[in-house]
Scaffold this motif. Structure first.
Motif, short mmCIF file in Angstrom:
data_model
loop_
_atom_site.label_atom_id
_atom_site.label_comp_id
_atom_site.label_asym_id
_atom_site.label_seq_id
_atom_site.Cartn_x
_atom_site.Cartn_y
_atom_site.Cartn_z
N ILE A 262 0.85 -1.19 0.00
CA ILE A 262 0.00 0.00 0.00
C ILE A 262 0.89 1.24 0.00
N PRO A 263 0.69 2.16 -0.93
CA PRO A 263 1.54 3.35 -0.99
C PRO A 263 1.56 4.11 0.34
N ALA A 264 2.77 4.29 0.90
CA ALA A 264 2.89 5.00 2.17
C ALA A 264 4.17 5.82 2.23
N GLY A 265 4.87 5.94 1.08
CA GLY A 265 6.10 6.73 1.06
C GLY A 265 7.16 6.15 1.98
N ASP A 266 7.82 7.03 2.73
CA ASP A 266 8.87 6.60 3.65
C ASP A 266 8.33 5.74 4.78
N PHE A 267 7.01 5.79 5.03
CA PHE A 267 6.44 5.04 6.14
C PHE A 267 6.46 3.53 5.88
N SER A 268 6.78 3.13 4.66
CA SER A 268 6.87 1.70 4.37
C SER A 268 8.30 1.18 4.52
N GLN A 269 9.22 2.05 4.91
CA GLN A 269 10.60 1.62 5.16
C GLN A 269 10.72 1.12 6.60
#
Length: 272
Positions: free
Chosen positions: A87-94
């Protein structure tokens, strides 16, 4: 395996994982998390306490250090969710995977060392703790609902989130679960279900709440350079309101769960 041995194994595994990953670069979101040396000291004290079982002060210091080391695990899990689902979350998926491993092991060690300590602890006033937890369940969700409705007091800069459905659902679960620990109808529910829910909630809430509590204290003392601006009074109050309520909520749930566990423990029959 006895709890003592399990606590010893968990402490040593956390120590090994910490030393093995100390050179792995951490991601920016872990700024202000427990330094590696805190985890090393806490695991050594935890291992020592499992062997000696005294003095009890060593156990409490170890448990607090391990709890701080576990702080941030819930945040890791949220980030891992977005990484796994895509799910697209930007840096929050790192995700800081190495740190997440150490924090997960730290939480296990916290629980096991804590179990040894709680054997010697009698929960004071489980009823008032349960009702306190019930009240604290509303603090964060109501604050987010207030900001969503346009409230300006302590409103985070740039707040533009939608209706806090997840937070309101969590509020309902937390409130009902807190009451189940202290009201008569809760005794008619499966005991294991109530205990699993209580201890799981306490673990998640205290790790998130202690993240800010330990982080701010360490920042003030110069131990770490946390992400919170200590001169931003409004920001500090907001962090205290949100994370502070989580920490108190978790401690209240933990105390009420311990009281419930002790009050509902099967009676041991002695032969004549």
């Amino acid at each position: 395996m006895t709890i003592n041995r399990a606590a010893l194994v968990a402490s040593l595994m956390t120590l090994v994982a910490t030393l093995a990953t100390v050179a792995v670069p951490a991601l920016p979101y872990t700024r202000g998390f427990a330094p590696d040396w805190v985890t090393v000291v806490a695991t050594l004290l935890g291992a020592l306490f499992t062997v000696l079982a005294r003095p009890i002060a060593i156990g409490w210091i170890a448990a607090l250090g391990l709890l701080w080391s576990a702080s941030g695990l819930v945040l890791d899990c949220f980030r891992a969710f977005f990484w796994v689902t895509g799910i697209p979350a930007g840096d929050f998926s790192q995700v800081d995977w190495a740190g997440m491993l150490v924090r997960a092991l730290s939480l296990a060690a916290t629980a096991l060392v804590g179990a040894l300590l709680l054997r010697r602890t009698r929960a004071p006033g489980g009823v008032w703790l349960g009702y306190t937890a019930f009240g604290l369940a509303f603090v964060y969700p109501v604050a987010k609902l207030y900001w969503w409705l346009g409230g300006e007091i302590l409103r985070p800069t740039g707040f533009d989130q939608g209706l806090p459905v997840g937070e309101l659902a969590a509020m309902a679960i937390g409130a009902v679960g807190s009451l189940a620990l202290v009201q008569s109808w809760g005794r008619r529910l499966p005991r294991r279900l109530v205990l699993v829910g209580g201890w799981t909630g306490a673990a998640a809430l205290t790790t998130m709440g202690s993240l800010a509590a330990f982080g701010v204290l360490a920042d003030v003392l110069g131990v770490t350079d946390g992400p919170i601006d200590l001169v931003d009074t409004a920001g500090l109050v907001m962090v205290g309101l949100i994370y502070g309520s989580w920490l108190l909520f978790g401690l209240a749930v933990g105390g009420a769960t311990l009281a419930y566990q002790q009050a509902t423990a099967p009676k041991v029959r002695h032969g004549v």
